[in-house]
Scaffold this active site. Structure first.
Site, PDB file in Angstrom:
ATOM      1  N   TYR A  47       0.850  -1.199   0.000  1.00 14.50           N
ATOM      2  CA  TYR A  47       0.000   0.000   0.000  1.00 14.50           C
ATOM      3  C   TYR A  47       0.877   1.237   0.000  1.00 14.50           C
ATOM      4  O   TYR A  47       1.830   1.319   0.774  1.00 14.50           O
ATOM      5  CB  TYR A  47      -0.909   0.019   1.239  1.00 14.50           C
ATOM      6  CG  TYR A  47      -2.365  -0.200   0.868  1.00 14.50           C
ATOM      7  CD1 TYR A  47      -3.008   0.699   0.028  1.00 14.50           C
ATOM      8  CD2 TYR A  47      -3.066  -1.302   1.334  1.00 14.50           C
ATOM      9  CE1 TYR A  47      -4.322   0.495  -0.347  1.00 14.50           C
ATOM     10  CE2 TYR A  47      -4.393  -1.507   0.971  1.00 14.50           C
ATOM     11  CZ  TYR A  47      -5.013  -0.611   0.126  1.00 14.50           C
ATOM     12  OH  TYR A  47      -6.309  -0.814  -0.250  1.00 14.50           O
ATOM     13  N   LYS A 224      -2.313   0.822 -25.069  1.00 15.66           N
ATOM     14  CA  LYS A 224      -2.722   0.721 -26.473  1.00 15.66           C
ATOM     15  C   LYS A 224      -1.464   0.722 -27.336  1.00 15.66           C
ATOM     16  O   LYS A 224      -0.684  -0.213 -27.225  1.00 15.66           O
ATOM     17  CB  LYS A 224      -3.696   1.855 -26.805  1.00 15.66           C
ATOM     18  CG  LYS A 224      -4.990   1.764 -25.964  1.00 15.66           C
ATOM     19  CD  LYS A 224      -6.007   2.790 -26.370  1.00 15.66           C
ATOM     20  CE  LYS A 224      -7.310   2.615 -25.619  1.00 15.66           C
ATOM     21  NZ  LYS A 224      -7.354   3.341 -24.341  1.00 15.66           N
ATOM     22  N   ARG A 230      -2.294  -2.233 -18.568  1.00  8.98           N
ATOM     23  CA  ARG A 230      -3.413  -1.311 -18.408  1.00  8.98           C
ATOM     24  C   ARG A 230      -3.037  -0.283 -17.356  1.00  8.98           C
ATOM     25  O   ARG A 230      -2.461  -0.624 -16.322  1.00  8.98           O
ATOM     26  CB  ARG A 230      -4.656  -2.080 -17.958  1.00  8.98           C
ATOM     27  CG  ARG A 230      -5.388  -2.549 -19.143  1.00  8.98           C
ATOM     28  CD  ARG A 230      -6.289  -3.689 -18.935  1.00  8.98           C
ATOM     29  NE  ARG A 230      -6.447  -4.248 -20.251  1.00  8.98           N
ATOM     30  CZ  ARG A 230      -7.265  -3.741 -21.177  1.00  8.98           C
ATOM     31  NH1 ARG A 230      -8.035  -2.718 -20.919  1.00  8.98           N
ATOM     32  NH2 ARG A 230      -7.320  -4.279 -22.365  1.00  8.98           N
TER      33      ARG A 230
HETATM   34  N1  DSN Z   1     -12.219   1.190 -25.060  1.00  5.20           N
HETATM   35  C1  DSN Z   1     -11.135   1.827 -25.745  1.00  5.20           C
HETATM   36  C2  DSN Z   1     -11.141   1.540 -27.207  1.00  5.20           C
HETATM   37  O1  DSN Z   1     -11.362   0.398 -27.556  1.00  5.20           O
HETATM   38  O2  DSN Z   1     -10.906   2.425 -28.012  1.00  5.20           O
HETATM   39  C3  DSN Z   1     -11.076   3.279 -25.478  1.00  5.20           C
HETATM   40  O3  DSN Z   1     -10.792   3.466 -24.141  1.00  5.20           O
END
Ligand code: DSN
Length: 408
Positions: A47, A224, A230
């Site tokens: 924590y 991404k 994440r």
């Molecule tokens: N859910 C995501 C996407 O697929 O573009 C955006 O946060």
């Protein structure tokens, strides 16, 4: 792996699914073993409420070092000076965006963002999101040509006088002109917030212009095109804004940060600093351009006529099938996409007129232009109802040549 038999079996099944399918969802990627290692480490036991050297729990010497390293690497990846403050604690993109509004807006004040069905995000003020309920949200979209109409954005901003203008998108395949957004924000005295979640990896690689010379605040997810775990990061230029955002993240919205996630973000940022990542980011765009062109050549319509980044939106209106049918047909042969609204869609979000296609994951697997041509052929065959067992075999053969952990 030792432990829970049922979950271990399910994880293995999912790994097999990932290995033997082509993931064309533009917001997904394949993290490195090093990122997985950090994510699955004992750091999850700790924590650490607060910030480095200002924690509410003892025993945080190591965690402080990890968080400081993550922040420093984030500055390096996006080529930022010390004047930019970095918060790496938001659990993900939605809480990050919420934290910015919480810091800069009073309840009921106005924000302006891109509408979800036109390519924005839920947290850009869409009415079903808390961001569209707690704050007064006005929305802009894209023109009939699929491009952002900056004149229209300016007109709405001048009429509505929002306190924050948000730019960034989840389904927009063209370069975003951050300079134009800055000018509009200045004309109406608004903060400019850029949500670069989708294109962060491209910006890191120099394959999309950077928002940092123009924005007051930049948010991003880390999973991404940036290819991390994440998570999310908030960057702010002004010290006062940064202090308000830190307070909004903790104690405003969150408790203890997920330290294993912070470490995994630091690992991914370390990877993004390498020359190989620059090549990766540029290859994502090259691949997307080829894939879009090939799909057009076989008769599919691409919104805005092509792509400048990692994704494209296929308009199926004239193809005789819906987005949902297309998603299902593709999944049947091992090609994973998501159905998506197209601008001015007359169908519902559950069964819209489009599918969204992206290249980050297949590029991580090492696929290049030649494979994009093959993928376009596979998509076409699956959509026009070719013999699916045969198409599935060809998908598997391609997957076999590009194992998911061979390249990173
Ligand atoms: N859910 C995501 C996407 O697929 O573009 C955006 O946060």
């Amino acid at each position: 792996m030792v432990g829970d038999k049922e979950i271990t079996k399910l994880i293995k099944t999912e790994i097999v699914r990932q290995q033997w399918t082509l993931d064309l969802i533009p917001s997904e990627n394949i993290v490195s073993p090093a990122v997985l290692e950090a994510l699955g480490s004992s750091l999850t036991n700790k924590y650490s409420e607060g910030y480095p050297s200002r924690r509410y729990y003892g025993g945080n010497e190591v965690i402080d070092k990890i968080e400081i390293l993550a922040r420093e690497r984030a500055r390096k990846v996006f080529r930022l000076g010390k004047n930019w403050s970095v918060n790496v604690q938001p659990y993900s993109g939605s809480p990050a965006n919420f934290a910015v509004y919480f810091a800069l807006l009073n309840p009921g004040e106005k924000l302006m963002g891109m509408s979800l069905p036109f390519g924005g995000h839920l947290t850009h003020g869409w009415k079903a999101s808390a961001t569209g309920k707690f704050w007064n949200s006005v929305q802009y979209g894209v023109g009939r040509d699929g491009y952002i109409d900056y004149g229209e954005v300016r007109k709405i901003a001048k009429k509505e006088k929002p306190k924050i203008i948000v730019c960034g998108a989840t389904t927009y395949s063209r370069v975003i002109d951050f300079k134009k957004f800055r000018k509009i924000a200045d004309e109406v005295g608004a903060y400019l917030m850029v949500d670069m979640a989708h294109i962060a990896g491209l910006i890191a690689a120099g394959a999309h212009p950077s928002p940092f010379p123009h924005a007051d605040v930049v948010t991003t997810t880390t999973h991404k095109t940036l290819r991390g775990p994440r998570g999310a990061i908030i960057f702010s230029k002004d010290a006062k804004i940064a202090a308000a955002i830190d307070k909004a993240v903790f104690p405003g919205l969150q408790g203890g940060p997920h330290d294993n996630q912070t470490a995994a973000i630091a690992v991914a940022l370390g990877e993004a600093l390498k020359l190989s990542f620059k090549k990766y980011g540029r290859q994502i765009v090259k691949n997307a351009k080829v894939l879009a062109r090939e799909l057009q050549q076989i008769g599919l319509e691409i919104v805005s006529g092509g792509t400048d980044n990692h994704l494209m939106l296929v308009d199926l209106t004239n193809s005789g099938i819906s987005g949902r049918e297309a998603q299902d047909k593709l999944e049947e042969v091992g090609i994973i996409v998501n159905r998506n609204m197209i601008p001015y869609d007359t169908r519902s979000p559950f069964d819209p007129s489009g599918i969204r296609i992206g290249t980050p994951s297949v590029t991580t697997r090492g696929m290049k232009e030649k494979e994009m041509k093959k993928i376009a052929g596979l998509v076409y065959d699956a959509l026009i109802g070719g013999y699916s067992a045969d198409i599935a075999k060809r998908v598997k053969a391609l997957c076999k040549k590009f194992p998911i952990y061979a390249n990173n």
